[in-house]
Design an enzyme around this catalytic site. Structure first.
Site, PDB file in Angstrom:
ATOM      1  N   THR A 129     -33.183 -62.901 -45.854  1.00 46.61           N
ATOM      2  CA  THR A 129     -32.754 -61.631 -46.446  1.00 46.61           C
ATOM      3  C   THR A 129     -33.389 -61.414 -47.817  1.00 46.61           C
ATOM      4  O   THR A 129     -33.491 -62.330 -48.625  1.00 46.61           O
ATOM      5  CB  THR A 129     -31.221 -61.597 -46.587  1.00 46.61           C
ATOM      6  OG1 THR A 129     -30.641 -61.769 -45.297  1.00 46.61           O
ATOM      7  CG2 THR A 129     -30.756 -60.282 -47.175  1.00 46.61           C
ATOM      8  N   PRO A 131     -33.990 -58.215 -51.158  1.00 46.58           N
ATOM      9  CA  PRO A 131     -33.383 -56.997 -51.722  1.00 46.58           C
ATOM     10  C   PRO A 131     -33.662 -55.750 -50.897  1.00 46.58           C
ATOM     11  O   PRO A 131     -32.831 -54.855 -50.813  1.00 46.58           O
ATOM     12  CB  PRO A 131     -34.022 -56.909 -53.111  1.00 46.58           C
ATOM     13  CG  PRO A 131     -34.317 -58.330 -53.478  1.00 46.58           C
ATOM     14  CD  PRO A 131     -34.713 -58.994 -52.189  1.00 46.58           C
ATOM     15  N   ALA A 133     -34.700 -55.944 -47.544  1.00 50.85           N
ATOM     16  CA  ALA A 133     -34.753 -56.321 -46.126  1.00 50.85           C
ATOM     17  C   ALA A 133     -33.520 -57.132 -45.773  1.00 50.85           C
ATOM     18  O   ALA A 133     -33.530 -58.355 -45.815  1.00 50.85           O
ATOM     19  CB  ALA A 133     -36.020 -57.121 -45.824  1.00 50.85           C
ATOM     20  N   GLY A 134     -32.432 -56.415 -45.453  1.00 46.96           N
ATOM     21  CA  GLY A 134     -31.205 -57.074 -45.029  1.00 46.96           C
ATOM     22  C   GLY A 134     -31.108 -56.996 -43.525  1.00 46.96           C
ATOM     23  O   GLY A 134     -31.634 -57.841 -42.804  1.00 46.96           O
ATOM     24  N   PHE A 159     -28.795 -62.960 -51.355  1.00 43.29           N
ATOM     25  CA  PHE A 159     -27.608 -63.204 -50.531  1.00 43.29           C
ATOM     26  C   PHE A 159     -27.788 -64.414 -49.620  1.00 43.29           C
ATOM     27  O   PHE A 159     -27.434 -64.372 -48.440  1.00 43.29           O
ATOM     28  CB  PHE A 159     -27.244 -61.955 -49.708  1.00 43.29           C
ATOM     29  CG  PHE A 159     -26.832 -60.787 -50.556  1.00 43.29           C
ATOM     30  CD1 PHE A 159     -25.759 -60.885 -51.424  1.00 43.29           C
ATOM     31  CD2 PHE A 159     -27.537 -59.589 -50.497  1.00 43.29           C
ATOM     32  CE1 PHE A 159     -25.380 -59.807 -52.215  1.00 43.29           C
ATOM     33  CE2 PHE A 159     -27.170 -58.511 -51.293  1.00 43.29           C
ATOM     34  CZ  PHE A 159     -26.091 -58.625 -52.150  1.00 43.29           C
ATOM     35  N   ARG A 269      12.736 -62.137 -43.814  1.00 40.46           N
ATOM     36  CA  ARG A 269      12.845 -61.194 -44.916  1.00 40.46           C
ATOM     37  C   ARG A 269      13.849 -60.082 -44.585  1.00 40.46           C
ATOM     38  O   ARG A 269      13.755 -59.464 -43.509  1.00 40.46           O
ATOM     39  CB  ARG A 269      11.462 -60.594 -45.210  1.00 40.46           C
ATOM     40  CG  ARG A 269      11.439 -59.427 -46.190  1.00 40.46           C
ATOM     41  CD  ARG A 269      11.813 -59.835 -47.586  1.00 40.46           C
ATOM     42  NE  ARG A 269      11.521 -58.762 -48.534  1.00 40.46           N
ATOM     43  CZ  ARG A 269      12.006 -58.712 -49.770  1.00 40.46           C
ATOM     44  NH1 ARG A 269      12.803 -59.691 -50.200  1.00 40.46           N
ATOM     45  NH2 ARG A 269      11.688 -57.720 -50.579  1.00 40.46           N
ATOM     46  N   ILE A 338       2.844 -56.165 -44.334  1.00 44.63           N
ATOM     47  CA  ILE A 338       4.156 -56.680 -43.936  1.00 44.63           C
ATOM     48  C   ILE A 338       4.767 -57.536 -45.040  1.00 44.63           C
ATOM     49  O   ILE A 338       5.976 -57.511 -45.274  1.00 44.63           O
ATOM     50  CB  ILE A 338       4.041 -57.475 -42.617  1.00 44.63           C
ATOM     51  CG1 ILE A 338       3.755 -56.510 -41.453  1.00 44.63           C
ATOM     52  CG2 ILE A 338       5.302 -58.289 -42.339  1.00 44.63           C
ATOM     53  CD1 ILE A 338       3.399 -57.200 -40.145  1.00 44.63           C
ATOM     54  N   GLY A 340       4.241 -57.091 -48.192  1.00 39.21           N
ATOM     55  CA  GLY A 340       4.483 -56.278 -49.379  1.00 39.21           C
ATOM     56  C   GLY A 340       3.806 -56.846 -50.612  1.00 39.21           C
ATOM     57  O   GLY A 340       2.680 -57.359 -50.558  1.00 39.21           O
ATOM     58  N   GLU A 364     -24.910 -61.863 -41.127  1.00 37.14           N
ATOM     59  CA  GLU A 364     -25.463 -62.265 -39.834  1.00 37.14           C
ATOM     60  C   GLU A 364     -25.329 -61.162 -38.786  1.00 37.14           C
ATOM     61  O   GLU A 364     -24.964 -61.392 -37.639  1.00 37.14           O
ATOM     62  CB  GLU A 364     -24.828 -63.584 -39.377  1.00 37.14           C
ATOM     63  CG  GLU A 364     -25.193 -64.720 -40.329  1.00 37.14           C
ATOM     64  CD  GLU A 364     -24.734 -66.071 -39.852  1.00 37.14           C
ATOM     65  OE1 GLU A 364     -24.738 -66.283 -38.619  1.00 37.14           O
ATOM     66  OE2 GLU A 364     -24.396 -66.915 -40.696  1.00 37.14           O
TER      67      GLU A 364
END
Length: 390
Positions: A129, A131, A133-134, A159, A269, A338, A340, A364
């Site tokens: 990879t 800058p 060409a990802g 990366f 809860r 859920i 919170g 990937e």
């Protein structure tokens, strides 16, 4: 049609499950404490100790051929193991592994790079990879020009997972720009850090981070070419393809763990004098999560099964990667909701997973690239609706 596991698959899975619960999960509180203090959750010596402990009961080199001391497990078994690893956020993985394309090395290269990597004496990273060409890996620009018996590498990769810790990199570079990367114009090189490349850490929203690798007139001997001249793009796609069933396998494990946390929380809860699990809104989040989890499980296991059957796995793997990555993001989001306010704190690992799994839709092979592959296969007639059952 039998959907059950074989005795061997169940035994291997249960052994891994026991190890994760006994030796890895007890480290979770300390890992969270360290990460809150902006420290690595597990240092290299601790990871190594766990890997050697696992090696004592035979778990070493899951995908590594037996001739190199590995287990050479089928893809389905590897998928099941990666799911078990997903049950904990401790950054553990079994030892004895090396980048799959390193097995294309010459005998001399195997002695210098492959064997020490399998034994944990060396650490590698894979660098394709850039800058610019990802997802478009064919558009790489880092160049390699011939200079006598050497090649001179110039450019930047970005990366790169493990790029800060690696002592050598597998670097895909342009050796013939007129041909283009896809048509034999790119070559893979084995490049020691001591040859002159440097890495720069990239901070991300997750724990740890990748690196940029900078090559400024780095001289590499011709003997360090991996595979053949012009084979770089092919090797790169082979490397990337491995992650398209292991990543969603890991995602399934994460989803299983957090969904159980949501169920436990909903059953204990209380708000307004009643358990929150009696609320339809909570019930539906749990039901949707279980349904999507099961759908992802069978897509991913099918993609691994396709590998074991010697069939072209790209279509099935793309569907597994696309759906599995999206599924785990949705499930973790619901579980955080859920829980919170507590789900949003760093006292629990839910927000950590929330940040971690966002990457699964990117690296990937992005969601968009998986959709491109899936649709292209159908539109061009490479596969049929229904796959091998069509």
């Amino acid at each position: 049609m039998d959907f059950s596991l074989t005795d061997e698959e169940r035994a291997v899975r249960d052994t891994v499950r026991s190890f994760i619960r006994r030796d890895v999960m007890p480290l979770e509180a300390e890992v969270l404490r360290r990460e809150r203090a902006h420290q690595p959750g597990l240092d290299h010596s601790e990871l190594r100790e766990l890997q050697l402990k696992a090696r004592k009961f035979g778990f070493w080199g899951l995908a590594t051929p037996e001739e190199y001391g590995g287990m050479d497990l089928p893809a389905v078994l590897q998928s099941l193991i990666w799911t078990e690893l997903g049950h904990t956020f401790v950054p553990f993985r079994f030892g004895g592994e090396a980048d799959n394309i390193l097995f294309h090395a010459t005998e001399e290269q195997k002695r210098e790079f492959l064997i020490p990597t399998i034994e944990g004496e060396r650490r590698s990273c894979f660098a394709i990879t850039e800058p610019g060409a990802g997802s478009d890996a064919a558009n790489i620009r880092l160049s390699a020009r011939r200079d006598g018996d050497d090649w001179i590498l110039d450019g930047e990769k970005t990366f790169i997972t493990g790029g800060n810790d690696a002592d050598f990199a597998i670097v895909v570079a342009v050796t013939d720009r007129e041909k283009g990367a896809r048509n034999g114009g790119a070559t893979a090189f084995l490049v020691d850090r001591a040859m002159g490349w440097r890495s720069e850490f990239i901070q991300t929203m997750g724990e740890g981070g990748p690196a940029s690798l900078i090559f400024d007139n780095v001289r590499v001997p011709h003997r360090n070419i991996l595979g053949e001249i012009g084979q770089g793009f092919t090797l790169g796609m082979e490397w990337i393809g491995k992650g398209r069933y292991t990543i969603p396998s890991h995602a399934i494990g994460i989803a299983e763990r957090v969904l159980q946390m949501a169920i436990d929380h909903a059953n204990t809860r209380e708000t307004f004098g009643t358990k929150i699990g009696t609320n339809q809104a909570i019930q539906w989040m749990i039901a949707d999560s279980e349904t999507e989890l099961e759908a992802a499980r069978w897509l991913v296991l099918k993609s691994a099964w396709t590998v074991d059957q010697g069939m072209d796995p790209r279509h099935a793997s793309s569907m597994g990667k696309l759906y599995g990555a999206g599924m785990v993001n949705r499930v973790v989001d619901r579980v955080l909701q859920i829980h919170g306010g507590m789900g949003y704190t760093r006292e629990l690992p839910i927000e950590r997973w929330y940040r971690q799994v966002r990457l699964y839709r990117i690296f990937e092979g992005t969601d968009e690239m998986q959709r491109l592959i899936i649709s292209r296969d159908l539109l061009r007639g490479y596969t049929k609706i229904g796959g091998h059952l069509a």
